[in-house]
Scaffold this motif. Structure first.
Motif, PDB file in Angstrom:
ATOM      1  N   LYS A 143      28.606  -5.382 -12.023  1.00 55.36           N
ATOM      2  CA  LYS A 143      29.620  -4.703 -12.757  1.00 55.36           C
ATOM      3  C   LYS A 143      31.024  -5.008 -12.068  1.00 55.36           C
ATOM      4  O   LYS A 143      31.992  -5.080 -12.645  1.00 55.36           O
ATOM      5  CB  LYS A 143      29.541  -3.272 -12.773  1.00 55.36           C
ATOM      6  N   GLU A 193      18.346  -2.841 -22.472  1.00 61.84           N
ATOM      7  CA  GLU A 193      18.823  -1.635 -21.751  1.00 61.84           C
ATOM      8  C   GLU A 193      19.774  -2.188 -20.731  1.00 61.84           C
ATOM      9  O   GLU A 193      20.905  -1.410 -20.665  1.00 61.84           O
ATOM     10  CB  GLU A 193      17.630  -0.689 -21.132  1.00 61.84           C
ATOM     11  N   ASP A 194      19.502  -3.110 -19.813  1.00 57.31           N
ATOM     12  CA  ASP A 194      20.349  -3.433 -18.909  1.00 57.31           C
ATOM     13  C   ASP A 194      21.659  -3.968 -19.414  1.00 57.31           C
ATOM     14  O   ASP A 194      22.768  -3.921 -19.043  1.00 57.31           O
ATOM     15  CB  ASP A 194      19.673  -4.722 -17.995  1.00 57.31           C
ATOM     16  N   GLN A 241      23.109  -3.463 -22.476  1.00 54.16           N
ATOM     17  CA  GLN A 241      23.744  -2.257 -22.902  1.00 54.16           C
ATOM     18  C   GLN A 241      24.441  -1.614 -21.883  1.00 54.16           C
ATOM     19  O   GLN A 241      25.623  -1.210 -21.950  1.00 54.16           O
ATOM     20  CB  GLN A 241      22.885  -1.011 -23.731  1.00 54.16           C
ATOM     21  N   ASP A 242      23.804  -1.495 -20.774  1.00 55.89           N
ATOM     22  CA  ASP A 242      24.493  -0.742 -19.403  1.00 55.89           C
ATOM     23  C   ASP A 242      25.691  -1.510 -18.924  1.00 55.89           C
ATOM     24  O   ASP A 242      26.726  -0.930 -18.961  1.00 55.89           O
ATOM     25  CB  ASP A 242      23.324  -0.660 -18.377  1.00 55.89           C
ATOM     26  N   TYR A 274      29.830  -0.382 -19.844  1.00 53.05           N
ATOM     27  CA  TYR A 274      30.557  -0.397 -18.732  1.00 53.05           C
ATOM     28  C   TYR A 274      31.612  -1.521 -18.969  1.00 53.05           C
ATOM     29  O   TYR A 274      32.961  -1.025 -18.794  1.00 53.05           O
ATOM     30  CB  TYR A 274      30.003  -1.012 -17.497  1.00 53.05           C
TER      31      TYR A 274
END
Ligand code: 13P
Length: 249
Positions: free
Chosen positions: A139, A180-181, A183-184, A188
């Motif tokens: 991130k 899912e990863d 999307q995370d 962000y």
């Protein structure tokens, strides 16, 4: 509601005749209501593709642009030239350009400004290396790259940017991020844009996932709340596969 955007990134593949033949096969098929279809092709094929795409809903994009309009930059192509051809999109800051052609965040930002100056829409690539992911820096890396790319853009311009989140370890490796990863991280990144501008701008920005997207996994990515499309390398090169990607979106 954001319009999903499937973009093929052909990278350094296809001659003019191969590009024209591909286009004649996907015409009318890789055109699905409610999905934007874009082919980002080598410079040499762009005039023929723009011509072939007339009267279709398929947009043509370049894979790079220089930040100056003209000058002594041997081997480079400017936004003036791309606009003159009728190109609509341009990929900026792909990880291969960052890695092999030393494109810094600052250069990426200059190229984003150059594309808006010439009414080209940028597809800005961000994403972490494997070491960065393993160090828990995914991130942070995306934040730095996104903030740098958007520097100096108005909210109106920002809303038109397409971001492609491409984890570098997933490019051409067959090792895709789980939806899912993806999307995370993409959620962000949308939050980063909201922080730079406002929620309405962040809600307008389209964010693609890229990295080993195939016809059999595209729908899973697109099913995630913040994933608005895919930037696809290998699976965009064959007409049947490209059509399936657009149909699957
Ligand atoms: P692949 O789809 O071949 O993994 O490439 C992804 C990519 O780099 C698109 O820009």
């Amino acid at each position: 509601k954001r319009t999903p955007i499937i973009a093929g990134n052909w990278k350094m593949f296809k001659t003019v005749s191969e590009a024209v033949s591909f286009f004649s096969e996907v015409k009318g098929k890789a055109e699905v209501a409610g999905v934007e279809s874009v082919i980002c092709a080598p410079y040499t094929t762009l005039p023929a593709l723009v011509e072939a795409a007339k009267g279709t809903s398929i947009a043509i994009g370049a894979q790079n642009v220089h930040f100056e309009d003209n000058g002594a930059y041997t081997g480079e192509i400017s936004g003036v030239m791309l606009k003159d051809l009728g190109v609509k999109y341009v990929i900026i800051g792909h990880s291969e350009r960052r890695a092999y052609f030393a494109e810094s965040d600052e250069i990426v930002n200059k190229k984003v400004h150059a594309s808006f100056k010439h009414s080209l829409l940028p597809i800005v690539c961000v994403g972490e290396k494997l070491e960065e992911r393993e160090a828990g820096q995914t991130k942070d890396v995306c934040k730095v790259q996104t903030e740098a790319a958007f520097q100096g853009l108005s909210a109106a311009q920002a809303a038109e940017v397409v971001i492609a989140y491409e984890p570098i370890w997933a490019i051409g490796t067959g090792k895709s991020s789980t939806s899912e990863d993806a999307q995370d991280v993409i959620g962000y990144i949308r939050g980063i844009v909201a922080g730079l501008y406002d929620q309405a701008t962040a809600d307008a920005v389209r964010i693609q996932y890229g990295g080993s997207v195939k016809p059999n996994n595209v729908a899973e990515y697109l099913g995630q709340a913040d994933i608005d499309g895919a930037l696809v390398g290998g699976a965009s090169l064959e007409p049947a596969s490209y059509i399936a990607l657009v149909e699957g979106a």
